[in-house]
Design a protein around this motif. Structure first.
Motif, mmCIF file in Angstrom:
data_model
loop_
_atom_site.group_PDB
_atom_site.id
_atom_site.type_symbol
_atom_site.label_atom_id
_atom_site.label_comp_id
_atom_site.label_asym_id
_atom_site.label_seq_id
_atom_site.Cartn_x
_atom_site.Cartn_y
_atom_site.Cartn_z
ATOM 1 N N HIS A 1 2.501 1.662 -3.198
ATOM 2 C CA HIS A 1 1.488 2.054 -4.438
ATOM 3 C C HIS A 1 1.468 3.736 -3.935
ATOM 4 O O HIS A 1 1.272 4.344 -5.179
ATOM 5 C CB HIS A 1 -0.013 1.357 -3.884
ATOM 6 N N VAL B 1 -0.852 -2.472 -7.067
ATOM 7 C CA VAL B 1 -2.115 -2.838 -6.428
ATOM 8 C C VAL B 1 -2.579 -4.041 -6.544
ATOM 9 O O VAL B 1 -3.148 -4.818 -5.607
ATOM 10 C CB VAL B 1 -3.277 -1.938 -7.211
ATOM 11 N N ARG C 1 0.802 -1.050 -0.035
ATOM 12 C CA ARG C 1 0.075 0.025 0.047
ATOM 13 C C ARG C 1 0.797 1.203 0.121
ATOM 14 O O ARG C 1 0.712 2.269 -0.609
ATOM 15 C CB ARG C 1 -1.057 0.075 1.087
ATOM 16 N N GLU D 1 -1.183 -5.884 -3.719
ATOM 17 C CA GLU D 1 -1.548 -5.692 -2.602
ATOM 18 C C GLU D 1 -2.953 -6.328 -2.244
ATOM 19 O O GLU D 1 -3.086 -6.931 -1.210
ATOM 20 C CB GLU D 1 -2.070 -4.021 -2.361
#
Lengths: 988, 139
Positions: free
Chosen positions: A314, A330, A311, A333
């Motif tokens: 990202h 993502v 995260r 994630e």
């Protein structure tokens, strides 16, 4: 282009009208009751929308007025002033001005300047109430807008300033990542300013991002280099902010400095990206080990940690505008989050694939470059992971095989089939022998039907999957359904559930490649994406179309003419004359020699056969025409509110002029009336409301003295009872003065004193409809001249209605207009006098007869005949109406019917008003027909006994007579003004 | 303790009803409003200031994605996407995540999932609770 421009102007006119109609009732309400927040917000929005529409059409005059009105409402909304009566007045004036300007603008398609006085008044009011002058700069900080109102970010000027602030200060935020407290100070300052600015603009989320960044940095004031967790938190915030800056740009169409922000960030990020990627890689290796060791708890814990780290990474990628790299992160994630929650089972191939992606990310970060991943590299990386997570259906589509190949399904529906859906399909079709169907349904059209359909779907069928299809801005659903029913049985079933096809729009069987559409009703559906045609169904909310009124009128005119032609056809085919002719022709054969007779009769039989065919067709056409006519009439109904909505304004204005306090209540606004009644009803209603205010409702002092509440009540209520509409106007004023009316009636010689005394109050009240009778002591601009009620009654009678009066001295008066639903449509008998066709409403006609001229007797001094054991006075219709060359009996030769006797006869129409009966002599009786009353030319309205005008199918104008007045006219023997020949061209 | 307030944005009234049942099954969560498209959704957010939003993606007038673009600036509510196009890795899911969705939950059987309660009811409640920092509940 012209057509487009016309459409735009028309839309402009319609939409501004809608907004103006919204505005008026709210402003009128402003007086008696405190206007709510929602109302103010609505007003603000309406003026704001008008401003926007005007700007879009480049009509700056209207834009100016709307802009100033909006400014004033902004003050109200922000609580800087209340919506006072004078302010509401000013806004009403603005609305009126906008209406006038709109009409002019729409007619000429050109700008109309605003009245400078109005603009000046609006601006002055604004300044007085604490707003800024026209030339002052906008305030840097304005108190936050009320929750319900339109937020400040709807104001383009404010938005421009805000975007500029972000552009200037945004990049400075990135200094928050600097290594020393002093270097970070400007970032804290920038964050503080932007937090406040975003708050003022109601950008709550943006304000929160700036605020959190400010808080984090403030805690580190004076500290040296940030520790790793703090750095990551700051990075996360900056990532959010970068996205938000990008979105500000997207929404406003003005770049708020995304590129500059990313560049500034890149300078401060340093090797952060690399370090996170490396940490992620290490975690992934641990995950692989956990998996090998079979330690599910460790798998979950490490996956959760990876998810958190991904995260952050990202956010960093996003902050640096590395969009493709961010998307891949993502994926990692989401995958790890789902492994952590146990939703996805961690497998070796999955972890390997994730590892490969992370390794690439590490390599990419190592270079520290600001270039994004190439599209090819990104695609390659995601393909590997997708291959492991894609559904079987998706793979089948890619391979073009398997079960789905046999289903002729839209690709969009196929792609969302899960493995489970596929298994259901396989079992359903293969094992249970169910048939697959595709159904297109619009569930929002009717909730009851939708619920029934859903019950059927869940109870008797199997829904496999569905997707949203947007049709004309509405959400429809496309369902893949399995059912045991054969197509015909299914169609029956669905029609039973939804007879009007309001929800179920299309059903298609899917097994065969041809994919035939089930014939649910006449029109078949077409493939998704095309227009989907439907059979006419009852009014579907949300499926309304706007049609110009003239179009409906012209359609009805055409239908009306068609009906006239059809009636003529019917007469020709079925009339007594043609039947008799056939009979005569057949008798004629008796006189023929035998061989000729046989031949003749064979031909005659042929002829009869065709005649029968003709009769049948005529019957069918007549039936269809009746239905067509009925449906078309439905198009004409409008809510009575169209008439009512003009009244509150008038009541308010009159009440204020006269210093009276009146609570005006409207009921039954949604009762529907024929469109043609709108124009005809408006004047009588306005007149009666004025009467009630002028004469009915007492001045405040008088009311108080009488022990009544100061505030008077005036109610206007519409209600439908079967085919009749009642419109009631009730006030709680002083009531009618029966004695005064009695006196006036005697004084004007309408009744003798003795008769007057014998009449009940209720009967006396009817005299207020007599010409010239006004009991008002003061003649005002609007009423009291004693001509009003007479015209009101005439108008209502013209609509085939009546007025009832109830009144109690000191308690109030109640007028009830009783009107037929389709008052404008009247059945009438068409007669001819000379060259003129005249229509007599059917309700007045008792009989039509051919009388022997010889049977006419003089009774007293008047020509009469015996009709049904009564003496019936005869009048020449032409004479009664004062037509040149007088009446029938003298003007034209007696009519003879060759089929009947040789006696000289003439046609008469027997009419009645319920009390008297007279015979009207005419030249010819043409037919019975339904007529639409048209508005009467004012020059004709003054003629007695003329109640209206209409157009015959052939375009000839026909005057519609008023039976009541005809009888009065005939009985009184009053010489009417000559109804000269030039009347015909006077009618439009 | 007051319940966390949830707004449901979905164009199908049947889905709205199903989702409400799911959310209301949790004693600490409460559906306070509905919207049938993004545009109305934004108005409701402004009025109600919900703690979290359950958002569909494919809607008329204003899609879930467009609504999120505005929410990313305007609202403080957490957004959880519940959509038929919300499979992991789908372009819409990625975009929703980019725009700040806490999570994206795929509807199990299309845009209208009558089996949503059975299949994803628990997940929706858990994701909501996680987003709102409530303790997870047992299944």
């Amino acid at each position: 282009m012209d057509a487009l421009a016309s459409t735009l102007w028309r839309e402009f006119a319609i939409e501004t009208e809608e907004h103006l109609q919204t505005v008026e009732p709210i402003l009128l309400r402003a007086e008696p009751q405190q206007t709510g927040k929602d109302d103010i917000a609505q007003l603000f929005r309406s003026f704001h929308s008008i401003k926007g529409l005007a700007r879009a059409m480049d009509v700056l005059g209207m834009e100016g007025v709307a802009h100033h009105a909006e400014n004033l409402l902004g003050l109200v909304r922000d609580g800087r002033t209340g919506l006072t009566v004078s302010l509401a007045d000013l806004l009403l004036q603005s609305a009126d001005a906008l209406k006038r300007m709109r009409d002019a603008v729409a007619a000429h398609r050109d700008d109309v300047p605003a009245a400078p006085e109005l603009i000046a008044r609006l601006a002055a009011e604004f300044a007085e109430l604490g707003g800024l002058g026209e030339n002052d700069p906008p305030p840097p900080v304005v108190p936050p807008a009320a929750a319900a109102g339109a937020p400040l970010h709807d104001d383009p000027e404010m938005l421009a300033i805000f975007v500029e602030m972000i552009e200037t200060l945004g990049s400075g935020l990135c200094a928050g990542l600097a290594d020393g407290g002093a270097e970070r100070a400007p970032a804290v300052e920038a964050a503080r300013t932007l937090t406040h600015a975003a708050e003022v603009m109601n950008f709550d989320a943006l304000s929160a991002s700036f605020g959190e960044l400010r808080d984090v940095l403030q805690k580190q004031e004076g500290a040296g280099r940030l520790d790793a967790p703090t750095r990551r938190e700051v990075l996360g915030r900056l990532g959010d902010i970068r996205l938000q800056i990008e979105l500000v740009g997207e929404l406003t169409g003005r770049d708020a400095g995304t590129a500059a922000f990313s560049a500034a960030l890149a300078r401060h990020v340093g090797d952060e990206r690399y370090r996170i990627a490396v940490a992620l890689n290490a975690l992934n290796r641990r995950l692989r080990d956990d998996l090998a060791e079979g330690d599910p708890l460790a798998v979950e814990a490490d996956a959760a940690a990876m998810s958190g780290l991904a995260r952050t990474l990202h956010a960093v990628m996003a902050a640096l505008s590395l969009r493709r790299a961010a998307e891949i992160v993502v994926l990692i994630e989401d995958l790890t989050a789902r492994i952590a929650s146990g939703e996805v089972a961690a497998t070796e191939p999955l972890v390997e694939a994730a590892g490969a992606i992370i390794a690439q990310l590490v390599a990419h970060a190592e270079t520290g470059g600001t270039d994004d991943l190439t599209a090819a590299a990104a695609a390659q990386l995601t393909a590997r992971l997708r291959a492991l997570t894609a559904s079987t259906a998706q793979k089948m589509i890619e391979d073009g095989g398997g079960l789905v190949a046999g289903l002729h399904l839209p690709l969009e529906l196929l792609t969302i089939l899960s493995d489970e859906n596929l298994a259901q399909l396989e079992t359903g079709i293969g094992t249970d022998r169910l048939l697959p169907y595709e159904m297109l349904v619009h569930l929002e059209a009717d909730r009851d039907i939708a619920r029934r359909w859903m019950a059927w779907l869940t109870g008797e069928a199997r829904a496999i999957t569905n997707r949203t299809v947007l049709v004309d801005g509405e959400s429809w659903f496309e369902f893949l359904v399995l059912s045991a029913l054969e197509p015909d049985a299914l169609a029956d079933k669905l029609l039973a559930l939804d007879p009007g096809r309001r929800c179920v729009k299309r059903v298609r069987r899917l097994t065969d490649r041809a994919g035939g559409v089930l014939a649910l009703a006449q029109p078949a559906g077409r493939p998704v994406g095309d227009d989907i045609s439907m059979p006419p169904s009852p009014v579907v909310p949300g499926n309304l179309i706007r049609v110009r009124g003239e179009l409906v009128d012209s359609l009805l005119d055409d239908i009306g003419e068609l009906r006239v032609r059809a009636a003529t056809l019917r007469h020709v085919i079925r009339g007594a004359g043609s039947r008799a002719m056939l009979a005569r022709v057949q008798h004629f054969s008796d006189r023929l020699p035998n061989e000729l007779r046989r031949e003749f009769l064979a031909t005659f039989r042929d002829f009869r056969e065709r005649d029968r065919g003709l009769l049948e067709s005529e019957e069918l056409i007549a039936g269809m025409l009746r239905r067509l006519h009925q449906s078309a009439l439905e198009l004409r109904v409008v809510p009575v509110d169209v008439v009512f909505n003009r009244l509150p304004r008038m009541v308010r204005d009159l009440a204020r002029q006269q210093g009276k306090s009146i609570e005006f209540a409207l009921e039954g606004r949604d009762v529907r009336i024929d469109k043609s009644m709108v124009d005809i009803l408006a004047d009588p209603l306005i007149h009666m409301i004025r009467n009630a205010i002028d004469h009915g409702i007492e001045p405040s002092e008088e009311r108080l003295a009488a022990g009544k509440p100061e505030r008077a009540h005036l109610n206007l209520r519409a209600a439908q009872h079967g085919s009749v509409i009642d419109i009631e106007i009730a006030d709680d004023g002083r009531g009618l003065d029966a004695e005064a009316i009695r006196g006036k009636a005697v004084a004007r010689g309408l009744v003798s004193p003795a008769q007057a005394a014998a009449l009940s109050d209720a009967e006396i009240f009817d005299f207020i409809f007599a010409a010239g009778l006004s009991t008002a002591s003061a003649i005002t601009e609007t009423s009291g001249r004693g001509v009003g009620m007479e015209i009101v009654l005439a108008t209502v009678r013209r609509l085939n209605g009546d007025i009832k009066i109830r009144s109690e001295r000191g308690r109030g008066t109640n007028f009830t207009l009783v009107l037929p639903l389709s008052a404008a449509l009247q059945t009438a008998l068409i007669v001819r006098v000379g060259d003129q066709s005249l229509a007599i409403p059917e309700r007045h006609v008792v009989a039509v007869a051919e009388i022997d001229v010889d049977a006419i007797r003089l009774v007293g001094s008047h020509r009469s005949i015996l009709h049904r054991q009564a003496v019936l006075p005869l009048y020449g219709l032409g004479q009664v109406l004062g037509m040149p060359n007088g009446g029938v009996a003298t003007g034209s030769p007696p009519r003879m019917d060759p089929m009947d006797s040789a006696e000289p006869t003439e046609p008469i129409v027997v009419i009645t008003n319920g009390r008297q009966m007279i015979g009207l002599e005419v030249d010819a009786i043409e037919r019975i027909q339904e007529l639409f009353l048209k508005d009467l030319d004012p020059r004709l309205a003054g003629f007695p006994a003329v109640g209206g005008a209409s157009m015959l199918g052939d375009g000839r104008v026909v005057l519609v007579l008023d039976g009541e007045e005809l009888i009065q006219l005939a009985a009184r023997g009053i010489e009417p003004p000559p109804l000269a020949t030039e009347t015909t061209p006077m009618v439009p | 303790m007051s319940k966390k307030q949830i707004l449901v944005v979905d164009d199908s009234f049947i889905m709205r009803t199903i989702i409400k049942d799911i959310v209301d099954s949790d004693p600490e969560l409460e559906v306070v409003g509905f919207a049938e498209n993004g545009k109305i959704g934004l108005e409701r957010v402004r009025e109600l200031k919900p703690d979290a939003i359950l958002l569909d993606l494919e809607m008329p007038e204003m899609s879930g994605i467009d609504m999120m673009k505005r929410l990313a600036l305007l609202g403080k509510s957490k957004v959880i996407v519940v959509s038929s196009v919300g499979q992991t890795g789908s372009p819409q899911a990625l975009e929703a995540r980019r725009l700040g969705a806490i999570d994206v939950i795929a509807k199990p059987s299309g845009a209208m999932s009558l089996d949503l309660q059975a299949k994803k009811g628990h997940e929706i409640v858990q994701v909501l609770r996680r987003a709102l920092s409530l303790d997870p509940t047992e299944a």
